[in-house]
Design an enzyme around this catalytic site. Structure first.
Site, short mmCIF file in Angstrom:
data_model
loop_
_atom_site.label_atom_id
_atom_site.label_comp_id
_atom_site.label_asym_id
_atom_site.label_seq_id
_atom_site.Cartn_x
_atom_site.Cartn_y
_atom_site.Cartn_z
N LYS A 109 0.89 -1.24 0.35
CA LYS A 109 0.09 -0.04 0.16
C LYS A 109 0.93 1.29 0.04
O LYS A 109 1.75 1.33 0.62
CB LYS A 109 -0.83 -0.06 1.35
CG LYS A 109 -2.01 1.21 1.18
CD LYS A 109 -2.73 1.16 2.63
CE LYS A 109 -3.67 2.46 2.73
NZ LYS A 109 -4.37 2.55 3.83
N SER A 184 -9.20 2.17 2.73
CA SER A 184 -8.23 2.95 1.73
C SER A 184 -7.19 2.21 0.89
O SER A 184 -6.48 2.63 0.16
CB SER A 184 -7.68 4.05 2.50
OG SER A 184 -6.84 3.36 3.47
N SER A 208 -9.62 -0.24 6.48
CA SER A 208 -9.01 -0.01 5.17
C SER A 208 -8.39 -1.50 4.71
O SER A 208 -7.96 -1.32 3.53
CB SER A 208 -8.02 1.22 5.19
OG SER A 208 -8.79 2.44 5.26
N1 LIG Z 1 -7.78 4.47 6.79
C1 LIG Z 1 -9.22 3.75 7.30
O1 LIG Z 1 -9.01 2.67 7.53
C2 LIG Z 1 -10.30 4.48 7.02
C3 LIG Z 1 -11.42 3.71 6.73
C4 LIG Z 1 -12.45 4.16 6.55
C5 LIG Z 1 -12.74 5.65 6.53
C6 LIG Z 1 -11.53 6.33 7.04
C7 LIG Z 1 -10.42 5.67 7.20
#
Ligand SMILES: NC(=O)c1ccccc1
Length: 536
Positions: A109, A184, A208
């Site tokens: 990532k 994400s 994410s």
């Molecule tokens: N980085 C995350 O896990 C994330 C997930 C959902 C919404 C915002 C952030």
């Protein structure tokens, strides 16, 4: 001269003007008679910190002779038809390496540092950040014989749960173009599900890793808080940041976790974690149970009622997802497990507590630039992030971080005690999950209460963009805050509500006791060995 010696040289460039700037930022004044004294103190401080500013940086180093960076390039459009690649490269051991990841192509990532490869972080707020040290997980993948083939698109500063916020453009769902992969870790979701990579490392602050795993049909694991070092990974909030493996099979997931987990003595969150050499043998244990007749005899699974109910609450929520996951969970009975309903009313509050922590706690990162924990900070990233405070930087800040910064600043002003209250309530929530986990080996629920949504067009309103992911983190984010290990696994397919010809995977989330990744893997592995999710 230093803060302890107050003689001020005439050449010191600091002036009344600088003092005024500081006061303007604070929105306060000094009494006129105080000003000269505070100015002298600022001047002394200024000279003192020069001695630190003049030092070269002291970041960890990476062995780029043994693991040379080859074919580092920005992918051409024809190699990136679904938008999942942020950068390409080929990095592998120059020594003979028959480690557990040898022959495997692995993507990272694009918020995880790979030395010598540009890191975009999904944003246009800054350009040209090229980390000079590998994240701990990157070093461990290379030492285990893996080949790193590139950086996978990260949503803008890891702040999107859908996949149309990255500056490089939308990432398309492998099952239907124009739909979200989830974010994400959107690039990982696409590249691994489509077979362009074998495995990947994602980042998970609120879901994410698990969200794109669920929407792309992968196994995505957010391990126990602190089990996997977050060293060298762009942070969001230090109590919810996690990194974890994304793979097509459960066994691959266990192999990758075994290769990267264990404390590194750099990330202070890992202080209570085992050393890599002391980890349970996740893949070996799974391999040993592969021919068992009733592999889950005596195993108890609790289906969290509140986690299923959300699917029936209207809006994007889809009751069919709850039914699908329930049917899948009941199949564990055929493998010897007891499957029961369990009610955890406080689960409903988990995502809201997470919102308080994420909005307020991420300000030092998003507005200040803080880029790590004790042991190691990515100082170049801090400098780049600080750009947001300039007018141009703010104008270039996309909707998702802008909203976070507005929310966080507002909340610190309105309820300064809210962050602390939320952290303390999380301790209560953790104890409540732990109590349920003293009666059950694992807890299950749908990963996300609905199917992939379409990409919002670039010109759509902020509200429109954010509304496509509302409620998505209801079941995932509580476990970022409580630290419990949680895996999303694919358990079936459902047709899109708006087009019966499109079918998407459905993810089931398994949550376990702290540091008991093994029980989660056992439940997932036994199910996967017996049932074919693509046929269900
Ligand atoms: N980085 C995350 O896990 C994330 C997930 C959902 C919404 C915002 C952030």
């Amino acid at each position: 001269m230093s803060v302890t010696s107050l003689a001020v040289s005439a050449s010191n460039p600091i002036s009344n003007y600088d003092l005024r700037k500081v006061l303007d930022k604070l929105g306060h004044k000094l009494k006129p008679e105080e000003e000269p004294d505070y100015l002298v103190l600022l001047q002394a401080l200024d000279e003192s910190v020069e001695s630190v500013m003049n030092l070269p940086d002291y970041e960890p180093t990476s062995d780029i002779e043994r693991f040379p960076r080859k074919n580092v390039n920005y992918p051409k459009p024809e190699e990136n038809t679904h938008g999942g690649w942020a950068w390409k490269c080929t990095i592998q051991d120059t020594k003979l390496n028959n480690g557990p990841l040898s022959g495997r192509e692995i993507v990272i990532k694009d918020n995880i540092a790979v030395s010598g490869v540009d890191c975009l972080l999904g944003t246009s707020m800054f350009t040209g950040w090229k980390p000079t040290a590998d994240a701990t997980v990157v070093t461990r993948i290379l030492e285990a014989g893996g080949t790193i083939t590139g950086k996978a698109v990260c949503e803008n500063l890891s702040l999107g749960a859908t996949s149309f916020s990255a500056a490089t453009g939308p990432v398309h769902n492998p099952f239907a173009r124009g739909y979200s992969t989830g974010g994400s870790s959107s690039g990982c979701g696409l590249l691994i599900a489509s077979g362009e990579a074998d495995m990947g490392m994602g980042g998970d602050q609120g879901g994410s890793v698990r969200i794109p795993a669920s929407w792309c049909g992968l196994f995505g694991f957010k391990p126990t808080f602190g089990l996997v070092p977050y060293t060298g990974i762009a942070p969001l909030e230090p109590t919810i940041d996690h990194t974890g493996p994304m793979t097509r099979t459960c066994l691959d997931n266990a192999i990758l976790l075994k290769s990267i987990a264990g404390r590194d003595d750099l990330d202070d969150r890992c202080a209570g974690a085992p050393l890599p050499s002391e980890l349970p043998d996740y893949p070996g244990t799974l391999f040993a149970m592969k021919d068992a007749d009733m592999p889950l005899k005596g195993f108890k699974i609790g289906m969290v009622k509140e986690g299923f109910e959300i699917c029936k609450k209207g809006g994007l929520n889809d009751p069919r997802v709850g039914v699908k996951v329930q049917e899948a969970a009941e199949k564990w009975r055929e493998l010897g497990a007891v499957v029961e309903d369990v009610s955890i009313p406080m689960h409903d509050l988990g995502a809201t507590l997470w919102v308080c922590i994420a909005r307020m706690g991420s300000l030092p990162v998003l507005w200040g630039g803080m880029s790590g924990r004790s042991g190691y900070q990515m100082t170049e990233l801090t400098k780049k992030m600080h750009n947001i405070r300039t007018e141009e930087g703010w104008d270039n800040t996309p909707w998702s971080p802008k909203n976070m910064i507005l929310n966080g600043t507002y909340l610190w002003d309105k309820h300064p005690e809210l962050y602390g209250k939320a952290i303390n309530q999380i301790r209560r929530l953790r104890a409540i999950y732990d109590e349920a986990l003293s009666r059950y080996n694992v807890l299950v629920m749908p990963t996300i209460p609905y199917l992939p949504t379409t990409h919002a067009p670039r010109e759509a309103s902020v509200l429109e963009k954010i509304s496509r992911s509302l409620g998505q983190i209801f079941n995932t984010s509580p476990f970022n805050a409580t630290g419990h290990p949680s895996l999303s696994m694919p358990v079936g397919m459902l047709p899109a509500r708006e087009d019966k010809n499109i079918r998407f995977p459905v993810g089931l989330q398994i949550t376990g006791r702290h540091m008991d990744e093994m029980s989660i893997y056992k439940a997932a592995f036994a199910w996967e060995a017996k049932f074919d999710w693509k046929e269900l």
